[in-house]
Design a protein around this motif. Structure first.
Motif, PDB file in Angstrom:
ATOM      1  N   GLU A  28       0.907  -1.229  -0.045  1.00 44.32           N
ATOM      2  CA  GLU A  28      -0.176  -0.007   0.022  1.00 44.32           C
ATOM      3  C   GLU A  28       0.781   1.388  -0.014  1.00 44.32           C
ATOM      4  O   GLU A  28       0.992   2.234  -0.726  1.00 44.32           O
ATOM      5  N   GLU A  29       1.894   1.234   0.971  1.00 43.14           N
ATOM      6  CA  GLU A  29       2.859   2.438   0.833  1.00 43.14           C
ATOM      7  C   GLU A  29       3.445   2.506  -0.366  1.00 43.14           C
ATOM      8  O   GLU A  29       3.588   3.880  -0.824  1.00 43.14           O
ATOM      9  N   LEU A  30       3.907   1.703  -1.048  1.00 42.37           N
ATOM     10  CA  LEU A  30       4.705   1.604  -2.292  1.00 42.37           C
ATOM     11  C   LEU A  30       3.901   2.173  -3.194  1.00 42.37           C
ATOM     12  O   LEU A  30       4.221   3.152  -4.187  1.00 42.37           O
ATOM     13  N   ALA A  31       2.539   2.072  -3.268  1.00 41.67           N
ATOM     14  CA  ALA A  31       1.738   2.429  -4.270  1.00 41.67           C
ATOM     15  C   ALA A  31       1.268   3.728  -4.078  1.00 41.67           C
ATOM     16  O   ALA A  31       0.853   4.284  -5.031  1.00 41.67           O
ATOM     17  N   THR A  32       1.230   4.240  -2.958  1.00 41.65           N
ATOM     18  CA  THR A  32       0.530   5.781  -2.727  1.00 41.65           C
ATOM     19  C   THR A  32       1.623   6.913  -2.119  1.00 41.65           C
ATOM     20  O   THR A  32       1.182   7.797  -2.350  1.00 41.65           O
ATOM     21  N   VAL A  33       2.820   6.285  -1.405  1.00 41.29           N
ATOM     22  CA  VAL A  33       3.469   7.396  -0.853  1.00 41.29           C
ATOM     23  C   VAL A  33       3.903   8.634  -1.909  1.00 41.29           C
ATOM     24  O   VAL A  33       3.713   9.748  -1.542  1.00 41.29           O
ATOM     25  N   PRO A  34       4.750   8.409  -3.025  1.00 40.31           N
ATOM     26  CA  PRO A  34       5.383   9.445  -4.007  1.00 40.31           C
ATOM     27  C   PRO A  34       4.132  10.158  -4.339  1.00 40.31           C
ATOM     28  O   PRO A  34       4.292  11.406  -4.308  1.00 40.31           O
ATOM     29  N   GLY A  35       3.074   9.826  -4.910  1.00 43.36           N
ATOM     30  CA  GLY A  35       2.144  10.587  -5.222  1.00 43.36           C
ATOM     31  C   GLY A  35       1.252  11.380  -4.357  1.00 43.36           C
ATOM     32  O   GLY A  35       0.988  12.659  -4.339  1.00 43.36           O
ATOM     33  N   TRP A  36       1.034  10.731  -3.152  1.00 42.38           N
ATOM     34  CA  TRP A  36       0.541  11.382  -1.985  1.00 42.38           C
ATOM     35  C   TRP A  36       1.357  12.465  -1.381  1.00 42.38           C
ATOM     36  O   TRP A  36       0.729  13.649  -1.209  1.00 42.38           O
ATOM     37  N   TRP A  37       2.761  12.361  -1.257  1.00 41.86           N
ATOM     38  CA  TRP A  37       3.539  13.278  -0.779  1.00 41.86           C
ATOM     39  C   TRP A  37       3.286  14.645  -1.861  1.00 41.86           C
ATOM     40  O   TRP A  37       3.364  15.872  -1.433  1.00 41.86           O
ATOM     41  N   ARG A  38       3.517  14.424  -3.186  1.00 43.34           N
ATOM     42  CA  ARG A  38       3.410  15.560  -4.198  1.00 43.34           C
ATOM     43  C   ARG A  38       2.240  16.190  -3.863  1.00 43.34           C
ATOM     44  O   ARG A  38       2.153  17.436  -3.971  1.00 43.34           O
ATOM     45  N   ARG A  39       0.853  15.706  -3.805  1.00 42.07           N
ATOM     46  CA  ARG A  39      -0.341  16.169  -3.731  1.00 42.07           C
ATOM     47  C   ARG A  39      -0.651  16.883  -2.214  1.00 42.07           C
ATOM     48  O   ARG A  39      -1.195  17.901  -2.287  1.00 42.07           O
ATOM     49  N   ASN A  40       0.067  16.592  -1.347  1.00 41.24           N
ATOM     50  CA  ASN A  40      -0.085  16.923   0.283  1.00 41.24           C
ATOM     51  C   ASN A  40       0.858  17.863   0.588  1.00 41.24           C
ATOM     52  O   ASN A  40       0.608  18.328   1.685  1.00 41.24           O
ATOM     53  N   LEU A  41       1.973  17.744   0.171  1.00 41.89           N
ATOM     54  CA  LEU A  41       3.029  18.503   0.928  1.00 41.89           C
ATOM     55  C   LEU A  41       3.057  20.030   1.187  1.00 41.89           C
ATOM     56  O   LEU A  41       3.059  20.540   2.396  1.00 41.89           O
ATOM     57  N   PRO A  42       2.276  20.868   0.197  1.00 45.00           N
ATOM     58  CA  PRO A  42       2.124  22.196   0.440  1.00 45.00           C
ATOM     59  C   PRO A  42       1.022  22.372   1.525  1.00 45.00           C
ATOM     60  O   PRO A  42       1.429  23.055   2.436  1.00 45.00           O
ATOM     61  N   ALA A  43      -0.027  21.640   1.511  1.00 39.76           N
ATOM     62  CA  ALA A  43      -0.840  21.765   2.639  1.00 39.76           C
ATOM     63  C   ALA A  43      -0.378  21.468   4.210  1.00 39.76           C
ATOM     64  O   ALA A  43      -0.676  21.992   5.056  1.00 39.76           O
ATOM     65  N   LEU A  44       0.403  20.246   4.054  1.00 38.56           N
ATOM     66  CA  LEU A  44       0.962  19.909   5.219  1.00 38.56           C
ATOM     67  C   LEU A  44       1.978  21.045   5.938  1.00 38.56           C
ATOM     68  O   LEU A  44       1.948  21.384   7.065  1.00 38.56           O
ATOM     69  N   ARG A  45       2.686  21.386   4.941  1.00 38.12           N
ATOM     70  CA  ARG A  45       3.817  22.672   5.374  1.00 38.12           C
ATOM     71  C   ARG A  45       3.153  23.795   5.928  1.00 38.12           C
ATOM     72  O   ARG A  45       3.357  24.339   6.993  1.00 38.12           O
ATOM     73  N   GLU A  46       1.792  24.014   5.506  1.00 38.17           N
ATOM     74  CA  GLU A  46       0.847  25.157   5.841  1.00 38.17           C
ATOM     75  C   GLU A  46       0.232  25.024   7.213  1.00 38.17           C
ATOM     76  O   GLU A  46       0.318  25.866   8.105  1.00 38.17           O
ATOM     77  N   ARG A  47      -0.254  23.707   7.189  1.00 33.37           N
ATOM     78  CA  ARG A  47      -0.655  23.229   8.464  1.00 33.37           C
ATOM     79  C   ARG A  47       0.098  23.091   9.774  1.00 33.37           C
ATOM     80  O   ARG A  47      -0.421  22.920  10.844  1.00 33.37           O
ATOM     81  N   CYS A  48       1.341  22.859   9.385  1.00 27.90           N
ATOM     82  CA  CYS A  48       2.308  22.551  10.429  1.00 27.90           C
ATOM     83  C   CYS A  48       3.736  23.366  10.313  1.00 27.90           C
ATOM     84  O   CYS A  48       4.809  22.685   9.984  1.00 27.90           O
ATOM     85  N   PRO A  49       3.476  24.550  10.686  1.00 24.26           N
ATOM     86  CA  PRO A  49       4.352  25.555  10.519  1.00 24.26           C
ATOM     87  C   PRO A  49       5.560  25.311  11.523  1.00 24.26           C
ATOM     88  O   PRO A  49       6.688  25.896  11.128  1.00 24.26           O
ATOM     89  N   THR A  50       5.481  24.633  12.597  1.00 22.49           N
ATOM     90  CA  THR A  50       6.535  24.478  13.510  1.00 22.49           C
ATOM     91  C   THR A  50       7.504  23.434  13.074  1.00 22.49           C
ATOM     92  O   THR A  50       8.593  23.405  13.618  1.00 22.49           O
ATOM     93  N   VAL A  51       6.867  22.660  12.185  1.00 23.11           N
ATOM     94  CA  VAL A  51       8.264  21.376  11.640  1.00 23.11           C
ATOM     95  C   VAL A  51       9.200  22.184  10.963  1.00 23.11           C
ATOM     96  O   VAL A  51       9.004  23.118   9.878  1.00 23.11           O
ATOM     97  N   PRO A  52      10.426  21.994  11.123  1.00 23.08           N
ATOM     98  CA  PRO A  52      11.465  22.630  10.468  1.00 23.08           C
ATOM     99  C   PRO A  52      11.434  22.435   9.065  1.00 23.08           C
ATOM    100  O   PRO A  52      11.045  21.201   8.567  1.00 23.08           O
ATOM    101  N   GLN A  53      11.620  23.360   8.290  1.00 18.09           N
ATOM    102  CA  GLN A  53      11.834  23.293   6.715  1.00 18.09           C
ATOM    103  C   GLN A  53      12.456  22.267   6.175  1.00 18.09           C
ATOM    104  O   GLN A  53      12.448  21.785   5.080  1.00 18.09           O
ATOM    105  N   ALA A  54      13.580  21.919   6.820  1.00 18.14           N
ATOM    106  CA  ALA A  54      14.562  20.899   6.200  1.00 18.14           C
ATOM    107  C   ALA A  54      13.857  19.618   6.316  1.00 18.14           C
ATOM    108  O   ALA A  54      14.173  18.658   5.245  1.00 18.14           O
TER     109      ALA A  54
END
Length: 179
Positions: A28-54
């Motif tokens: 399941e993870e192999l099938a979904t991780v790369p695309g899921w990250w591409r689609r959701n990374l911007p929203a996650l960054r915005e939602r969790c601003p305390t996570v270091p940018q690195a």
């Protein structure tokens, strides 16, 4: 085969089943991780601003090939733990720690899905495979009289081992795929 007491034998389904359950989950993870990250990374960054940018940069830089190699490296770790469990009739501390870590890993996936209020990679197989298999295998180990007492420290060690193995698997994958 039954022991002289009411204890039962720990079967291959219990020990090597860890590898099988892990493989189904990681498909399941192999099938979904790369695309899921591409689609959701911007929203996650915005939602969790305390996570270091690195952290966000590193997460966004993992491609499908690197992730697949990391999963392969983790397969070796889980296979070794499963074999250790089989060879010891489920008594191996490494096997039992890996089993505990697998179950806790499933709960982490469910917590992630709850946090984002939606699907996250691994959250579909966690309630269907990961958590039920872990509970079933622990029950079988308990019935066989080989389940070690699980203290909070044991769970922390299992999660620490899983975390270290994950970091090492990703480091090896990055090195192997980036040349």
């Amino acid at each position: 085969m039954m022991n002289s007491s009411s204890e039962e034998e720990v079967t291959a389904a219990v020990t090597l089943g860890l590898l099988a359950a892990w493989a189904l989950h990681d498909l399941e993870e192999l099938a979904t991780v790369p695309g899921w990250w591409r689609r959701n990374l911007p929203a996650l960054r915005e939602r969790c601003p305390t996570v270091p940018q690195a952290v966000w940069r590193r997460a966004g830089s993992v491609d499908g090939r690197e992730f697949a190699v990391a999963v392969g490296a983790m397969a070796a770790v889980v296979a070794a733990a499963s074999v250790a469990g089989r060879l010891t009739g489920g008594r191996s501390a490494v096997y039992q720690s890996a089993l505990n870590a697998f179950g806790l890993h499933g709960l982490v996936h469910l917590a992630q899905a709850a946090l984002v209020r939606g699907y996250t990679p691994g959250s579909a197989t966690s309630p269907l495979i990961v958590v039920p298999f872990t509970l079933w295998a622990r029950h079988r180990l308990r019935r066989a009289g080989v389940l070690r007492a699980t203290r909070p420290r044991d769970l922390a060690v299992g999660l620490g081992f899983a975390g270290a193995a994950t970091v090492a698997a990703h480091a090896a994958a990055r090195r192997l795929t980036k040349g």
